[in-house]
Design an enzyme around this catalytic site. Sequence first.
Site, PDB file in Angstrom:
ATOM      1  CB  SER A 151      -8.754   3.880  -6.845  1.00 41.59           C
ATOM      2  OG  SER A 151      -9.244   4.764  -5.877  1.00 41.59           O
ATOM      3  CG  ASP A 320      -2.633   4.004  -1.496  1.00 44.26           C
ATOM      4  OD1 ASP A 320      -3.197   4.957  -0.924  1.00 44.26           O
ATOM      5  OD2 ASP A 320      -3.215   3.252  -2.304  1.00 44.26           O
ATOM      6  CG  HIS A 353      -4.802   6.175  -4.030  1.00 48.10           C
ATOM      7  ND1 HIS A 353      -5.008   4.829  -3.813  1.00 48.10           N
ATOM      8  CD2 HIS A 353      -5.868   6.595  -4.760  1.00 48.10           C
ATOM      9  CE1 HIS A 353      -6.148   4.451  -4.376  1.00 48.10           C
ATOM     10  NE2 HIS A 353      -6.682   5.501  -4.967  1.00 48.10           N
TER      11      HIS A 353
END
Length: 399
Positions: A151, A320, A353
């Site tokens: 991320s 995601d 995610h």
Amino acid sequence: MSSIGIVSPQTMYFAQPLQLQSGASLQDYMLMYETYGTLNADKSNAVLVCHALNASHHVAGVYADEPKSTGWWDNMVGPGKPLDTNKFFVIGVNNLGSCFGSTGPMHTNPATGKPYGASFPVVTVEDWVSAQARLADELGVRQFAAVMGGSLGGMQALAWSIMFPERLRHCVVIASTAKLSAQNIAFNDVARQAILSDPDYHGGDFYAHGVVPKNGLRVARMVGHITYLSNDDMAEKFGRKLRDAAQTGDYKFGFGIDFEIESYLRYQGDKFSEYFDANTYLLITKALDYFDPARAHGGDLAKALSGTKAKFFLASFSTDWRFSPERSREIVEALVCNRRQVTYAEIDAPHGHDAFLLEDARYMNMVRAYYGQVWNDIGAGLPAPAQHTAVRQGAKETA
């Protein structure tokens, strides 16, 4: 596979100012960090793990006085784990502006004797990387075997490959992107507005008032948390289940909690508001928004990555939608244009995610296999890094 066990954070203080992208500078700051494993004689086995929004330097292991304080990527880092601390020396650093030890808005501004609050300078992904490089200098690490992150951490890893191409052999980017979409920026701004409009925010100086803008933090976390989950995952876990279905079996016809998903999001928001700093949330989401290495090259990501020298591993997850596989493929294509060696895995996982934090066997095995290659590169005695002179920054270290 065993846990790395009990760990202790360390602090490094820096006296020399850090010049920031905004034009401001930060001096007399500290970085909180942890290390796992043993640095080998030629210091070639160091791996830097960069953290995401609400994480910290505490990547793996537990604290002696907090038995439930397991590191946020403990399933990834440790003896016999994909990033094996029997082989690698792993470093986790808390970013500047955070609320977990490194200098941030809640710390005292030496110029005023009061907490920085909203006056803490805006920091960027590149600023964090510059600070991490200074810490590496102090630890004597001229080149990392790998820089890794998921991320927001993946953005930092990518920035490392651009800013310090000679200082990492491998760049590991998980569930990340080279820039946020307009939709992502919009979600971040809604979250920030929730905090900024909370009466308890007091323009960022809520510390002096003895309050915390909890309502704003709750809503910000609820908005953010929705984007971390996939629709399928939410449907499987919660669907349209009523919270009190066993008792009443019907709606309450009000604005309280009817559905399980509402209860879950409010729980997450309440928990977050108890430990996270509101000014930190503003800073970190803005750093996310600003990251765009291609911007200086007319939007051409291939040009932005043309100076990189590392080998790359990227992974994305099918569900995601925050940082979709398309975003990872854009990075892969730009690297291929530059004839970089790149490995890419697109994993069909239902968890959105958050999948990069979870125990998916395929994902873990791919990372494990890639670190096997990293280890082989070290053992193969590949060409030494270009000469890098570490600049002492007036730092001192404490346990």
